[in-house]
Design an enzyme around this catalytic site. Structure first.
Site, PDB file in Angstrom:
ATOM      1  N   HIS A 111       0.825  -1.219   0.000  1.00 53.57           N
ATOM      2  CA  HIS A 111       0.000   0.000   0.000  1.00 53.57           C
ATOM      3  C   HIS A 111       0.852   1.258   0.000  1.00 53.57           C
ATOM      4  O   HIS A 111       0.378   2.325  -0.374  1.00 53.57           O
ATOM      5  CB  HIS A 111      -0.923  -0.001   1.230  1.00 53.57           C
ATOM      6  CG  HIS A 111      -1.989  -1.041   1.138  1.00 53.57           C
ATOM      7  ND1 HIS A 111      -3.286  -0.732   0.804  1.00 53.57           N
ATOM      8  CD2 HIS A 111      -1.951  -2.386   1.291  1.00 53.57           C
ATOM      9  CE1 HIS A 111      -4.002  -1.852   0.781  1.00 53.57           C
ATOM     10  NE2 HIS A 111      -3.220  -2.866   1.073  1.00 53.57           N
ATOM     11  N   ASP A 144       3.496   9.446  -0.693  1.00 55.40           N
ATOM     12  CA  ASP A 144       2.294   8.731  -0.265  1.00 55.40           C
ATOM     13  C   ASP A 144       2.019   7.632  -1.282  1.00 55.40           C
ATOM     14  O   ASP A 144       2.105   7.876  -2.485  1.00 55.40           O
ATOM     15  CB  ASP A 144       1.110   9.713  -0.221  1.00 55.40           C
ATOM     16  CG  ASP A 144       0.111   9.407   0.893  1.00 55.40           C
ATOM     17  OD1 ASP A 144      -0.004   8.235   1.255  1.00 55.40           O
ATOM     18  OD2 ASP A 144      -0.533  10.348   1.374  1.00 55.40           O
TER      19      ASP A 144
HETATM   20  C1  GDG Z   1      -2.014   3.937   3.528  1.00 61.26           C
HETATM   21  C2  GDG Z   1      -1.027   4.596   2.562  1.00 61.26           C
HETATM   22  C3  GDG Z   1      -2.764   4.489   0.772  1.00 61.26           C
HETATM   23  C4  GDG Z   1      -8.484  10.180   8.186  1.00 61.26           C
HETATM   24  N1  GDG Z   1      -8.893  10.971   9.195  1.00 61.26           N
HETATM   25  C5  GDG Z   1     -10.143  10.560   9.499  1.00 61.26           C
HETATM   26  C6  GDG Z   1     -10.512   9.506   8.661  1.00 61.26           C
HETATM   27  N2  GDG Z   1      -9.460   9.287   7.869  1.00 61.26           N
HETATM   28  C7  GDG Z   1      -9.449   8.254   6.824  1.00 61.26           C
HETATM   29  C8  GDG Z   1      -9.542   8.882   5.457  1.00 61.26           C
HETATM   30  C9  GDG Z   1      -8.913   7.792   4.586  1.00 61.26           C
HETATM   31  C10 GDG Z   1      -7.909   7.143   5.530  1.00 61.26           C
HETATM   32  O1  GDG Z   1      -8.230   7.540   6.852  1.00 61.26           O
HETATM   33  C11 GDG Z   1      -6.491   7.603   5.244  1.00 61.26           C
HETATM   34  O2  GDG Z   1      -6.067   6.994   4.062  1.00 61.26           O
HETATM   35  P1  GDG Z   1      -4.852   7.564   3.214  1.00 61.26           P
HETATM   36  O3  GDG Z   1      -4.800   6.807   1.941  1.00 61.26           O
HETATM   37  O4  GDG Z   1      -5.046   9.016   3.031  1.00 61.26           O
HETATM   38  O5  GDG Z   1      -3.534   7.354   4.091  1.00 61.26           O
HETATM   39  P2  GDG Z   1      -2.851   6.181   5.004  1.00 61.26           P
HETATM   40  O6  GDG Z   1      -3.577   5.996   6.276  1.00 61.26           O
HETATM   41  O7  GDG Z   1      -1.430   6.613   5.158  1.00 61.26           O
HETATM   42  O8  GDG Z   1      -2.956   4.836   4.134  1.00 61.26           O
HETATM   43  C12 GDG Z   1      -1.781   5.391   1.523  1.00 61.26           C
HETATM   44  C13 GDG Z   1      -3.620   3.681   1.734  1.00 61.26           C
HETATM   45  O9  GDG Z   1      -2.806   3.014   2.708  1.00 61.26           O
HETATM   46  C14 GDG Z   1      -4.483   2.652   1.016  1.00 61.26           C
HETATM   47  O10 GDG Z   1      -3.741   1.830   0.173  1.00 61.26           O
HETATM   48  O11 GDG Z   1      -3.614   5.292  -0.015  1.00 61.26           O
HETATM   49  O12 GDG Z   1      -0.877   5.975   0.600  1.00 61.26           O
HETATM   50  O13 GDG Z   1      -0.107   5.438   3.276  1.00 61.26           O
HETATM   51  O14 GDG Z   1      -9.858   6.839   4.215  1.00 61.26           O
HETATM   52  O15 GDG Z   1     -10.874   9.161   5.179  1.00 61.26           O
HETATM   53  N3  GDG Z   1     -11.716   8.889   8.698  1.00 61.26           N
HETATM   54  C15 GDG Z   1     -12.590   9.339   9.630  1.00 61.26           C
HETATM   55  N4  GDG Z   1     -12.296  10.351  10.492  1.00 61.26           N
HETATM   56  C16 GDG Z   1     -11.106  10.980  10.473  1.00 61.26           C
HETATM   57  O16 GDG Z   1     -10.840  11.890  11.280  1.00 61.26           O
HETATM   58  N5  GDG Z   1     -13.814   8.779   9.690  1.00 61.26           N
END
Ligand code: GDG
Length: 463
Positions: free
Chosen positions: A164, A372
């Site tokens: 990921h 990312d």
């Molecule tokens: C890893 C990789 C890759 C965040 N704050 C809140 C909340 N979130 C949710 C977002 C989103 C998720 O968390 C974060 O996903 P990201 O993709 O932005 O980042 P990582 O956690 O680093 O994920 C990344 C991913 O894996 C999938 O393959 O895209 O690059 O680093 O869904 O919405 N959700 C809620 N409240 C919050 O305050 N409900």
């Protein structure tokens, strides 16, 4: 055995559950998230589907149980496993190293030893439950040795692996003292998937060299086996965000929030786990300078920054928290008023409905990671813009930038560039906003999480 009858096992560091304690009793419920919305439908449709992972609390693991038609198998991590395997090797060695070493990686042999032991524990949990010829899909950097371990114990299994996060350039990967063992672990899979072409390229150029494998196009030949490699960018549950944003409750909540913020005409939004890779500090500095230079009007502009608490036992996460909170204090000290804050900062996870209302409300979504794998927030914002309005400012170094080409793309290291992009986004005419948003929405709808999971599995079972 026909493919549709193969048992499916998913192996990830975390199980897709959260513990709820009521009247002194603990029960588990599904915790909504990217992976579970992608895999849930496929897993419930296949009898015997099993998810192996950690339940999230150190100590004894709960007994295996069923949830939504999926068999959940918790793996126990004791406090020292959490310290050495999870906070140590996974999040203080691999995480910074794989994100271009933007923060120095720490190398400790006892962390590595524990990483091996915990990977073995996960592999054994799979082996104990996998039927003959089952399909096993292993996820992410915490479990890179599991494919190799499974291959040795159970050559009958069909094994897939998806990373990921980014895979680093060769020069960076070569720093890892245990690079050969990690490479061998990954090459235990039949199919290895990555978010972008760049990270796939990095893998193909590093891994074969450290363990005497050869590359022919997308196939790596290792010993007598072929390992297929593929770019397979993850998506989101488009309908969940789009339908959520279309609901009248979301519009009402967005309006209330806007009033609570002092009715600014321009709302900028950041939503991230509080992580030093996400560039939250750079975004705040850019915003501060724009206010100082009056390129954004402090009386009519507000930045909302949600920073979900994350990995708070790892030192660097506390350091970035101090930096971010100091910047927030400076900006509000300089530009906030009794009636209107310049920045609203919450170091708290927000409920889904609140997140949707914020996406609806934000004129500009600012996503500025230094590196990312994908960045799902960027895709969620696009899915929630049912009005085809709003502007996405997106780092070139997020995997999402390879797909969301109509975003305003920025180099997060270039603070003047970030400032220019935010200013352009905040003043973009509505017609241009829609002409950029529409094709991005089409893409995010077409490449959903469900489509990602079914097509990866189809490719794995064809391999
Ligand atoms: C890893 C990789 C890759 C965040 N704050 C809140 C909340 N979130 C949710 C977002 C989103 C998720 O968390 C974060 O996903 P990201 O993709 O932005 O980042 P990582 O956690 O680093 O994920 C990344 C991913 O894996 C999938 O393959 O895209 O690059 O680093 O869904 O919405 N959700 C809620 N409240 C919050 O305050 N409900």
């Amino acid at each position: 055995m026909p493919d549709r009858q193969r048992q499916l096992l998913v192996v990830a560091n975390r199980l897709p559950i959260r513990a709820v304690t009521e009247h002194g009793e603990t029960r588990y419920e599904t915790s909504p998230g990217g992976l579970v919305s992608a895999l849930g439908p496929v897993m419930s449709a296949r009898p015997g589907s099993t998810w192996v992972g950690w339940a999230g609390a150190p100590g004894d693991a709960p007994a295996p149980f069923e949830l939504d038609g999926v068999h959940l198998v918790p793996v126990a991590l004791d406090p020292s496993d959490v310290e050495d395997y999870y906070e140590g090797f996974s999040n203080s060695t691999l995480w910074p190293l794989y994100h271009d070493a933007i923060s120095p990686a720490d190398y400790h042999r006892h962390w590595w030893d524990r990483y091996v032991v915990v990977n073995q524990r996960f592999a054994h949990a799979v082996v104990d439950r996998a039927e003959i010829d089952a399909t096993v899909w292993v996820h992410d950097y915490q479990l890179q040795l599991v494919p190799g371990m499974l291959r040795e114990m159970r050559p009958d299994l069909r094994i897939g692996f998806f990373l990921h996060i980014p895979f680093p350039a060769r020069e960076i990967f070569m720093r890892l003292p245990w690079r050969r063992q990690v490479a061998k672990g990954l090459l235990g899979a039949d199919l290895v998937g990555f978010q972008t072409r760049t990270t796939l390229h990095n893998f193909r150029h590093s891994v074969p060299r450290v363990c005497d494998a050869t590359t022919h196009g997308s196939v790596i030949t290792y010993g007598s086996r072929d390992v297929a490699t593929v770019r397979h960018p993850i998506g989101i549950d488009f309908d969940r965000f789009s339908d959520g944003a279309s609901a009248p409750a979301a519009a009402e909540r967005a309006e209330t929030l806007l009033e609570n913020l002092g009715s600014p005409t321009t709302v900028l939004l950041g939503v991230d786990r509080l992580d030093y890779t996400k560039g939250i500090d750079r975004r705040l500095r850019a915003y501060h300078e724009l206010l100082q230079e009056r390129r954004l009007d402090p009386e009519t502009t507000t930045l909302v920054q949600i920073a979900e608490p994350s990995r708070s036992n790892v030192n660097r996460y506390n350091e970035i928290r101090v930096t971010v909170e100091q910047l927030v204090g400076e900006i509000n000290g300089d530009f906030g008023t009794m009636d209107k804050p310049a920045v609203v900062y919450l170091h708290q996870s927000q409920p889904f409905d609140e997140l949707i209302a914020l996406y609806r409300l934000a004129d500009v979504m600012v996503v500025t990671p230094f590196r990312d794998g994908m960045n799902l927030v960027a895709k969620e914002y696009v899915a929630a813009r049912v009005d085809n309005r709003g502007v996405l400012v997106l780092s070139e170094f997020a995997g999402a930038a390879h797909q969301l080409r109509q975003a305003v793309l920025v180099n997060p290291y270039d603070i003047d560039g970030v400032k220019g992009a935010i200013e352009a986004a905040a003043t973009m005419p509505p017609a241009e906003q829609s002409s950029r948003m529409r094709p991005m929405r089409r893409l995010v709808r077409r490449t959903s999480a469900q489509q990602w999971a079914t097509s990866f599995l189809a490719e794995l079972e064809r391999t």
